[in-house]
Structure formats: structure tokens, C-alpha cells
Design an enzyme around this catalytic site. Structure first.
Site, PDB file in Angstrom:
ATOM      1  N   MET A  92     -17.031  -4.203   7.992  1.00 49.25           N
ATOM      2  CA  MET A  92     -15.640  -3.766   8.170  1.00 49.25           C
ATOM      3  C   MET A  92     -15.458  -2.789   9.319  1.00 49.25           C
ATOM      4  O   MET A  92     -14.423  -2.772   9.972  1.00 49.25           O
ATOM      5  CB  MET A  92     -15.110  -3.146   6.867  1.00 49.25           C
ATOM      6  CG  MET A  92     -14.536  -4.193   5.926  1.00 49.25           C
ATOM      7  SD  MET A  92     -13.749  -3.469   4.464  1.00 49.25           S
ATOM      8  CE  MET A  92     -12.377  -2.554   5.184  1.00 49.25           C
ATOM      9  N   ARG A 152     -15.049   5.443   9.583  1.00 48.78           N
ATOM     10  CA  ARG A 152     -15.845   6.447  10.275  1.00 48.78           C
ATOM     11  C   ARG A 152     -17.317   6.433   9.877  1.00 48.78           C
ATOM     12  O   ARG A 152     -18.185   6.148  10.696  1.00 48.78           O
ATOM     13  CB  ARG A 152     -15.225   7.830   9.983  1.00 48.78           C
ATOM     14  CG  ARG A 152     -15.830   9.005  10.719  1.00 48.78           C
ATOM     15  CD  ARG A 152     -15.187  10.298  10.208  1.00 48.78           C
ATOM     16  NE  ARG A 152     -15.453  10.510   8.801  1.00 48.78           N
ATOM     17  CZ  ARG A 152     -16.496  11.203   8.317  1.00 48.78           C
ATOM     18  NH1 ARG A 152     -17.347  11.792   9.132  1.00 48.78           N
ATOM     19  NH2 ARG A 152     -16.672  11.317   7.007  1.00 48.78           N
ATOM     20  N   GLY A 160     -18.347   6.182   5.984  1.00 40.53           N
ATOM     21  CA  GLY A 160     -18.452   5.339   4.795  1.00 40.53           C
ATOM     22  C   GLY A 160     -19.600   5.660   3.854  1.00 40.53           C
ATOM     23  O   GLY A 160     -20.252   4.757   3.347  1.00 40.53           O
ATOM     24  N   LYS A 196       0.850  -1.189   0.000  1.00 39.92           N
ATOM     25  CA  LYS A 196       0.000   0.000   0.000  1.00 39.92           C
ATOM     26  C   LYS A 196       0.881   1.233   0.000  1.00 39.92           C
ATOM     27  O   LYS A 196       1.916   1.260   0.655  1.00 39.92           O
ATOM     28  CB  LYS A 196      -0.868  -0.020   1.266  1.00 39.92           C
ATOM     29  CG  LYS A 196      -1.312   1.353   1.772  1.00 39.92           C
ATOM     30  CD  LYS A 196      -1.927   1.270   3.160  1.00 39.92           C
ATOM     31  CE  LYS A 196      -2.057   2.655   3.778  1.00 39.92           C
ATOM     32  NZ  LYS A 196      -2.684   2.626   5.126  1.00 39.92           N
ATOM     33  N   ARG A 232     -11.294   9.109  -4.881  1.00 41.52           N
ATOM     34  CA  ARG A 232     -12.569   9.444  -4.241  1.00 41.52           C
ATOM     35  C   ARG A 232     -12.837  10.922  -4.436  1.00 41.52           C
ATOM     36  O   ARG A 232     -11.882  11.722  -4.487  1.00 41.52           O
ATOM     37  CB  ARG A 232     -12.472   9.126  -2.746  1.00 41.52           C
ATOM     38  CG  ARG A 232     -13.759   9.329  -1.979  1.00 41.52           C
ATOM     39  CD  ARG A 232     -13.565   9.014  -0.494  1.00 41.52           C
ATOM     40  NE  ARG A 232     -14.818   8.994   0.221  1.00 41.52           N
ATOM     41  CZ  ARG A 232     -14.937   8.852   1.542  1.00 41.52           C
ATOM     42  NH1 ARG A 232     -13.834   8.691   2.278  1.00 41.52           N
ATOM     43  NH2 ARG A 232     -16.113   8.857   2.126  1.00 41.52           N
ATOM     44  N   TYR A 262     -14.037   5.306  -5.548  1.00 41.56           N
ATOM     45  CA  TYR A 262     -14.752   4.962  -4.311  1.00 41.56           C
ATOM     46  C   TYR A 262     -16.265   4.956  -4.531  1.00 41.56           C
ATOM     47  O   TYR A 262     -16.970   4.064  -4.057  1.00 41.56           O
ATOM     48  CB  TYR A 262     -14.365   5.988  -3.241  1.00 41.56           C
ATOM     49  CG  TYR A 262     -15.037   5.814  -1.895  1.00 41.56           C
ATOM     50  CD1 TYR A 262     -14.445   5.043  -0.896  1.00 41.56           C
ATOM     51  CD2 TYR A 262     -16.253   6.443  -1.612  1.00 41.56           C
ATOM     52  CE1 TYR A 262     -15.058   4.893   0.347  1.00 41.56           C
ATOM     53  CE2 TYR A 262     -16.865   6.297  -0.382  1.00 41.56           C
ATOM     54  CZ  TYR A 262     -16.263   5.524   0.599  1.00 41.56           C
ATOM     55  OH  TYR A 262     -16.874   5.376   1.820  1.00 41.56           O
ATOM     56  N   SER A 303     -13.231  13.564   5.383  1.00 42.94           N
ATOM     57  CA  SER A 303     -12.687  12.365   6.015  1.00 42.94           C
ATOM     58  C   SER A 303     -11.272  12.619   6.542  1.00 42.94           C
ATOM     59  O   SER A 303     -10.908  12.179   7.640  1.00 42.94           O
ATOM     60  CB  SER A 303     -12.675  11.221   4.996  1.00 42.94           C
ATOM     61  OG  SER A 303     -12.190  10.039   5.572  1.00 42.94           O
ATOM     62  N   SER A 359     -18.655  -5.055   3.415  1.00 41.40           N
ATOM     63  CA  SER A 359     -19.631  -3.976   3.587  1.00 41.40           C
ATOM     64  C   SER A 359     -19.127  -3.047   4.691  1.00 41.40           C
ATOM     65  O   SER A 359     -18.317  -3.452   5.539  1.00 41.40           O
ATOM     66  CB  SER A 359     -20.986  -4.551   3.985  1.00 41.40           C
ATOM     67  OG  SER A 359     -20.904  -5.090   5.292  1.00 41.40           O
ATOM     68  N   HIS A 418       0.704   5.836  -0.349  1.00 44.58           N
ATOM     69  CA  HIS A 418       0.022   7.101  -0.635  1.00 44.58           C
ATOM     70  C   HIS A 418       0.917   8.022  -1.466  1.00 44.58           C
ATOM     71  O   HIS A 418       0.638   9.213  -1.603  1.00 44.58           O
ATOM     72  CB  HIS A 418      -0.371   7.809   0.664  1.00 44.58           C
ATOM     73  CG  HIS A 418      -1.463   7.125   1.434  1.00 44.58           C
ATOM     74  ND1 HIS A 418      -2.624   6.685   0.845  1.00 44.58           N
ATOM     75  CD2 HIS A 418      -1.566   6.815   2.750  1.00 44.58           C
ATOM     76  CE1 HIS A 418      -3.400   6.125   1.770  1.00 44.58           C
ATOM     77  NE2 HIS A 418      -2.779   6.189   2.928  1.00 44.58           N
TER      78      HIS A 418
HETATM   79  P1  A3P Z   1     -15.061   8.249   5.972  1.00 41.02           P
HETATM   80  O1  A3P Z   1     -14.127   8.977   6.893  1.00 41.02           O
HETATM   81  O2  A3P Z   1     -15.762   9.171   5.017  1.00 41.02           O
HETATM   82  O3  A3P Z   1     -16.018   7.363   6.682  1.00 41.02           O
HETATM   83  P2  A3P Z   1      -8.636   4.957   3.642  1.00 41.02           P
HETATM   84  O4  A3P Z   1      -8.740   3.521   3.962  1.00 41.02           O
HETATM   85  O5  A3P Z   1      -8.123   5.250   2.284  1.00 41.02           O
HETATM   86  O6  A3P Z   1      -7.928   5.739   4.713  1.00 41.02           O
HETATM   87  O7  A3P Z   1     -10.134   5.527   3.560  1.00 41.02           O
HETATM   88  C1  A3P Z   1     -10.919   5.644   4.719  1.00 41.02           C
HETATM   89  C2  A3P Z   1     -12.321   6.001   4.302  1.00 41.02           C
HETATM   90  O8  A3P Z   1     -12.909   4.826   3.659  1.00 41.02           O
HETATM   91  C3  A3P Z   1     -13.223   6.330   5.497  1.00 41.02           C
HETATM   92  O9  A3P Z   1     -14.166   7.292   5.011  1.00 41.02           O
HETATM   93  C4  A3P Z   1     -13.832   4.967   5.768  1.00 41.02           C
HETATM   94  O10 A3P Z   1     -15.011   4.991   6.528  1.00 41.02           O
HETATM   95  C5  A3P Z   1     -14.090   4.480   4.359  1.00 41.02           C
HETATM   96  N1  A3P Z   1     -14.302   3.020   4.317  1.00 41.02           N
HETATM   97  C6  A3P Z   1     -13.533   2.046   4.829  1.00 41.02           C
HETATM   98  N2  A3P Z   1     -14.084   0.836   4.651  1.00 41.02           N
HETATM   99  C7  A3P Z   1     -15.261   1.051   4.006  1.00 41.02           C
HETATM  100  C8  A3P Z   1     -16.301   0.195   3.537  1.00 41.02           C
HETATM  101  N3  A3P Z   1     -16.257  -1.117   3.726  1.00 41.02           N
HETATM  102  N4  A3P Z   1     -17.366   0.764   2.926  1.00 41.02           N
HETATM  103  C9  A3P Z   1     -17.428   2.110   2.735  1.00 41.02           C
HETATM  104  N5  A3P Z   1     -16.470   2.961   3.149  1.00 41.02           N
HETATM  105  C10 A3P Z   1     -15.389   2.450   3.786  1.00 41.02           C
END
Ligand code: A3P
Length: 298
Positions: A233, A260, A262, A107, A131, A194, A139, A229, A109
Site C-alpha cells: 500500500m 509513513r 506503519g 469515510k 489505534r 489497528y 503519526s 500489506s 473522522h
Molecule cells: P504511520 O504514520 O504511523 O505510518 P489514516 O489512514 O487513518 O490516516 O492512518 C494512517 C496511518 O496508517 C499511518 O501511520 C499509515 O502508515 C498507516 N497505514 C496505512 N496503510 C497501512 C498498512 N497497509 N499497514 C500498516 N499501516 C498502514
């Protein structure tokens, strides 16, 4: 150290990009020179774009949909975060990646131009998840509140200004995404969004499986989609970054969670009209003519 500048909180810039103290400068150089294997797969994103979601799906694709298997180790143990080093005295994630048995998953960034050169040349596979930047801003703002190695923003408004200007860890989201978008027709790069994962998770899982060369029956794809989902998760200690003591060290989840909310469109609960207008102006400047479009609502 090789960093251009370093401030007291450990933030530094490298090749014009701002990084936090957990990013290892040596690793940044090593990553560029990595000997990529043909079956390596890298998930590359701007932070908060669906990285963890995609990582969990990939783990399940690789083990044929065995949801029990992914319950034994946290996601960040399975997939190293290439440029990171969680503790100064600990192993770098880059070194941990080198020790993984193939097929290796990583992974990052990092912006496109800081990826392993061989990956840029078409060796291995690259998955970019993008996204809509308004939801990423929200987020990322909450994420700054829980990540102990990030500067706590003075306010949502000041954070949003910094985000639009690219004065945040990881640099400008616009430059980041366009760096990947420019290479979207490269057969070794899969560019997904996303919002499309939200609209059609089953279809996204299939697309990812096809891309990494693992065709799966529809029932397995359904099982993976169910396990991945948001509901599942967000309460899974192996994916929500709550499992290990070192994660509690990294994150203070008093006020928010790693996984958080999602949803698509949470920005509407945070942006004022003025902020939205300013943001739209930047979007127009950065994206017009590039062909890149986002769903801000679904
Ligand atoms: P939010 O803060 O809007 O909820 P990353 O993994 O790249 O750091 O991204 C985190 C974001 O992906 C968070 O967004 C998180 O909730 C969302 N996310 C993680 N798992 C998810 C899932 N299964 N379905 C939808 N959103 C998800």
C-alpha cells in the site's frame, strides 16, 4: 457560516470540536440528517488510526478481491470523506457520496454524536477503527507537517500537549474513541483496532467481510491481505495519496509520507520519559473503568 468561530487560517469549532478549513460546515449539518440506506457502510476513525488501510480492504471485499479493479482510481475517489470539500469551488464530498451507486462507502473522522442520526439508530453499518493514542500522536504530528491546511506545530512537545488536551483538529482522541466504544455492542457497529490488524490481517479481513455480509474464500482473503500489506500500500499510488495533482496541492510530502511507517510502537522513538509519564496519567484518567485497552507494543 454556522461555525462558532473562525480564525484566519480557516480553523473553526463546531459543537466544541476543532476543524480545519477543508471541513464544510453545511455538510456537518447535512451529514446528521442523511437518509441512510440499509447497505451503506461508514468507516469512522480518529485521524491516523488506520482509515485508509480499512478502506482499501473494504473496496476489495466488495469487488470480490479483484486487485486490478482498485488500481484504476485513487482511494479518496472511491470513498468520499463525508465532511470534506477539497476546493471551495468544487463539489462537497457529501454531495459526491449522495451520487454514489449503492452499496455506498463513506469515510468520516467525526465524533459519534455528529454521525447521521439514522446510522446512530442502527440503519446501515458502521466500522470504527481505533489505534493506540501514543502512535496516533506521532503519526498525527508528522501528518501536520505534510497537510497544507493544518497548522504546523511549533515542536513535537507542544503538539503532544495540544494532542493530550484535545486542542487539535478532530478534538480529543479519548472523547472520540469513547463515543464509539460506548456503542460497541450495537450489532450495526464493528469496533476494531489497528494493532489487531497488524497482528492478524487475514483474520481482520475475514471479520470485515463477515460484518458487511460478504463471505469470501480463504484464498481471496489471503490475496486481499497481501495487497493491503504496508509494503504494497505504501508504494501504491492509488492508496498512498500521491496520484493526483489535487493531492499534491493538499499535501507537501517533502518531509514525510501519507503512508509513513506503519508499525506499532513508533511512539518509543519519540516520547521522552517525562512525556510518557504525562501521557500515561491522561490515559489513566480518561480510560480507567471504561474497559477500553490498547496494545502499545506487539
Ligand atoms: P504511520 O504514520 O504511523 O505510518 P489514516 O489512514 O487513518 O490516516 O492512518 C494512517 C496511518 O496508517 C499511518 O501511520 C499509515 O502508515 C498507516 N497505514 C496505512 N496503510 C497501512 C498498512 N497497509 N499497514 C500498516 N499501516 C498502514
Amino acid at each position: 457560516s454556522g461555525a462558532d468561530q473562525q480564525s484566519s487560517d480557516g480553523y473553526f469549532t463546531h459543537k466544541g470540536i476543532l476543524f480545519n478549513s477543508k471541513v464544510n460546515v453545511e455538510s456537518l449539518k447535512n451529514i446528521e440528517n442523511l437518509a441512510v440506506k440499509e447497505d451503506d457502510v461508514f468507516v469512522a476513525t480518529y485521524p491516523r488510526s488506520g482509515t485508509t488501510w480499512t478502506e482499501e480492504i473494504l473496496c476489495l471485499i466488495y469487488n470480490g478481491g479483484d486487485v486490478e479493479k482498485v488500481k484504476t482510481t485513487p482511494i479518496y475517489t472511491r470513498i468520499p470523506y463525508l465532511e470534506y470539500q477539497y476546493f471551495p469551488e468544487g463539489q462537497t464530498e457529501y454531495d459526491r457520496f449522495l451520487e454514489l451507486p449503492s452499496p455506498r462507502l463513506g469515510k468520516t473522522h467525526l465524533p459519534y454524536n455528529m454521525l447521521p442520526r439514522q446510522l446512530q439508530e442502527g440503519r446501515g453499518k458502521l466500522i470504527c477503527v481505533a489505534r493506540n493514542p501514543k502512535d496516533v500522536a506521532v503519526s498525527y504530528f508528522y501528518f501536520h507537517g505534510i497537510n497544507r491546511s493544518f497548522r504546523t506545530p511549533d515542536s513535537w512537545d507542544s503538539f503532544l500537549s495540544d494532542f493530550m488536551a484535545g486542542n487539535v483538529v478532530g478534538g480529543s482522541i479519548f472523547n472520540h474513541v469513547l463515543g464509539y466504544w460506548a456503542h460497541r455492542s450495537n450489532p450495526s457497529l464493528l469496533f476494531i483496532k489497528y494493532e489487531d490488524m497488524q497482528k492478524d490481517l487475514h483474520g481482520t479481513v475475514r471479520k470485515l467481510a463477515d460484518f458487511v455480509g460478504r463471505k469470501l474464500p480463504s484464498t481471496t482473503i489471503d490475496k486481499i491481505a497481501e495487497h493491503c500489506s504496508f509494503r504494497s500500500m505504501s508504494k501504491n499510488p492509488m492508496t498512498n495519496y500521491s496520484k493526483h495533482p489535487e493531492q499534491r496541492c493538499r499535501f507537501d510530502t517533502t518531509n514525510s509520507e501519507f503512508i509513513r511507517k506503519g508499525i506499532v510502537g513508533d511512539w518509543k522513538n519519540h516520547f521522552t520519559d517525562i512525556q510518557n509519564e504525562a501521557f500515561n496519567k491522561v490515559l489513566e484518567e480518561k480510560l480507567s473503568g471504561t474497559g477500553l485497552e490498547y496494545d502499545f507494543d506487539i
